[in-house]
Design an enzyme around this catalytic site. Structure first.
Site, PDB file in Angstrom:
ATOM      1  N   ASP A 156      44.867  28.427  54.249  1.00  0.00           N
ATOM      2  CA  ASP A 156      46.036  27.534  54.285  1.00  0.00           C
ATOM      3  C   ASP A 156      47.284  28.338  53.948  1.00  0.00           C
ATOM      4  OD1 ASP A 156      44.957  27.813  51.719  1.00  0.00           O
ATOM      5  OD2 ASP A 156      45.745  25.902  51.014  1.00  0.00           O
ATOM      6  N   ASP A 193      49.619  34.136  49.704  1.00  0.00           N
ATOM      7  CA  ASP A 193      50.713  34.244  48.748  1.00  0.00           C
ATOM      8  C   ASP A 193      50.803  35.718  48.314  1.00  0.00           C
ATOM      9  OD1 ASP A 193      52.487  33.720  46.670  1.00  0.00           O
ATOM     10  OD2 ASP A 193      51.504  31.903  46.048  1.00  0.00           O
ATOM     11  N   LYS A 217      53.592  33.064  52.456  1.00  0.00           N
ATOM     12  CA  LYS A 217      54.641  33.265  51.444  1.00  0.00           C
ATOM     13  C   LYS A 217      54.815  34.770  51.298  1.00  0.00           C
ATOM     14  CE  LYS A 217      55.144  29.411  48.291  1.00  0.00           C
ATOM     15  NZ  LYS A 217      54.992  28.916  46.928  1.00  0.00           N
TER      16      LYS A 217
HETATM   17  C1  PRP Z   1      45.202  29.293  47.572  1.00  0.00           C
HETATM   18  C2  PRP Z   1      44.872  29.669  48.999  1.00  0.00           C
HETATM   19  C3  PRP Z   1      44.340  31.053  48.886  1.00  0.00           C
HETATM   20  C4  PRP Z   1      45.030  31.588  47.655  1.00  0.00           C
HETATM   21  C5  PRP Z   1      46.117  32.504  48.089  1.00  0.00           C
HETATM   22  O1  PRP Z   1      44.078  28.791  46.948  1.00  0.00           O
HETATM   23  O2  PRP Z   1      43.940  28.792  49.584  1.00  0.00           O
HETATM   24  O3  PRP Z   1      42.931  31.080  48.760  1.00  0.00           O
HETATM   25  O4  PRP Z   1      45.617  30.496  46.952  1.00  0.00           O
HETATM   26  O5  PRP Z   1      46.774  33.034  46.961  1.00  0.00           O
HETATM   27  P1  PRP Z   1      47.004  34.587  46.809  1.00  0.00           P
HETATM   28  O6  PRP Z   1      47.457  35.116  48.146  1.00  0.00           O
HETATM   29  O7  PRP Z   1      48.082  34.682  45.748  1.00  0.00           O
HETATM   30  O8  PRP Z   1      45.727  35.222  46.371  1.00  0.00           O
HETATM   31  P2  PRP Z   1      44.130  28.126  45.489  1.00  0.00           P
HETATM   32  O9  PRP Z   1      43.728  29.133  44.473  1.00  0.00           O
HETATM   33  O10 PRP Z   1      45.449  27.457  45.309  1.00  0.00           O
HETATM   34  O11 PRP Z   1      42.954  27.092  45.581  1.00  0.00           O
HETATM   35  P3  PRP Z   1      42.828  25.780  46.506  1.00  0.00           P
HETATM   36  O12 PRP Z   1      42.674  26.266  47.928  1.00  0.00           O
HETATM   37  O13 PRP Z   1      41.599  25.112  46.007  1.00  0.00           O
HETATM   38  O14 PRP Z   1      44.099  24.986  46.308  1.00  0.00           O
END
Ligand code: PRP
Length: 197
Positions: free
Chosen positions: A112, A115, A143
């Site tokens: 999704d 970041d 992002k």
């Molecule tokens: C989000 C997304 C990625 C991760 C990206 O998951 O789905 O797996 O963050 O972040 P990064 O690039 O900083 O590593 P999250 O940990 O928010 O869990 P979720 O999908 O259950 O909301």
């Protein structure tokens, strides 16, 4: 009770916490149609395996799959952080592994949001050790300003600003994922949630 009215009132309860819509439901829908078309062309005859990381990807993956017109398979990973410190170092724990072997398969990794890129970087390394034929990444949201590791993203839906956004899978403390658009939370809501800690 009328179910349509029930779901509409639940949504408006969430919507009232939103300051501004950044990406509308129709913009998301149209972009996913375009990405689905691209993937269908690029992977024609390759029977790719789409891998999603739970939970945020749920909405995007479900909609994307219905916009892909070639045969595909789907599987999921779930990850959890050992600690904030571990996560900051790019180490995550696999709490659900794949059901389907990926050796000699074309893999399309679906996120999704990317970041910092640390989660994806860790998972791509893990998956590459299993000898797939290819791995590419598709993310709905990027992002890129937060990126700590450079990663090749083959399909990107939207660039997100450096703000706290929710909706269409993106949560704030597990809430707001089910908004059909992406928006900014009202500062008062953020402050209220922080106070409630
Ligand atoms: C989000 C997304 C990625 C991760 C990206 O998951 O789905 O797996 O963050 O972040 P990064 O690039 O900083 O590593 P999250 O940990 O928010 O869990 P979720 O999908 O259950 O909301």
């Amino acid at each position: 009770m009328n179910n349509d009215k029930t779901s509409a009132s639940q949504l408006s309860e969430l919507t009232q916490d939103i300051d501004r819509i950044l990406i509308t439901e129709i913009e998301i829908k149209n972009r996913i149609i375009e990405i689905g078309r691209q993937i269908s062309n690029d992977y024609h005859g390759k029977n790719p395996l789409l891998i999603g990381v739970l939970k945020g990807v749920l909405f995007f993956l479900a909609d994307l799959l219905r916009c892909i017109t070639i045969p595909v398979e789907v599987d999921f990973l779930a990850v959890s952080s050992y600690s904030t410190e571990a996560r900051n170092k790019g180490v995550v724990r696999l709490v659900k592994d794949l059901d389907i072997p990926i050796q000699d398969r074309h893999i399309l990794f679906v996120e999704d949001v990317v970041d910092t890129g640390l989660t994806l970087n860790y998972l791509l390394k893990n998956l590459k050790m299993r000898n797939p034929t290819s791995i590419q990444v598709c993310t709905l949201f990027d992002k890129s300003k937060h990126r700590l590791v450079s990663l090749p993203l083959s399909y990107v839906g939207f660039e997100l600003p450096d703000r706290f956004v929710v909706g269409y899978g993106l949560d704030f403390r597990e809430k707001y994922r089910n908004l059909p658009f992406v928006g900014l939370l009202k500062p008062s809501v953020l402050a209220r949630e922080m106070d409630g800690e």
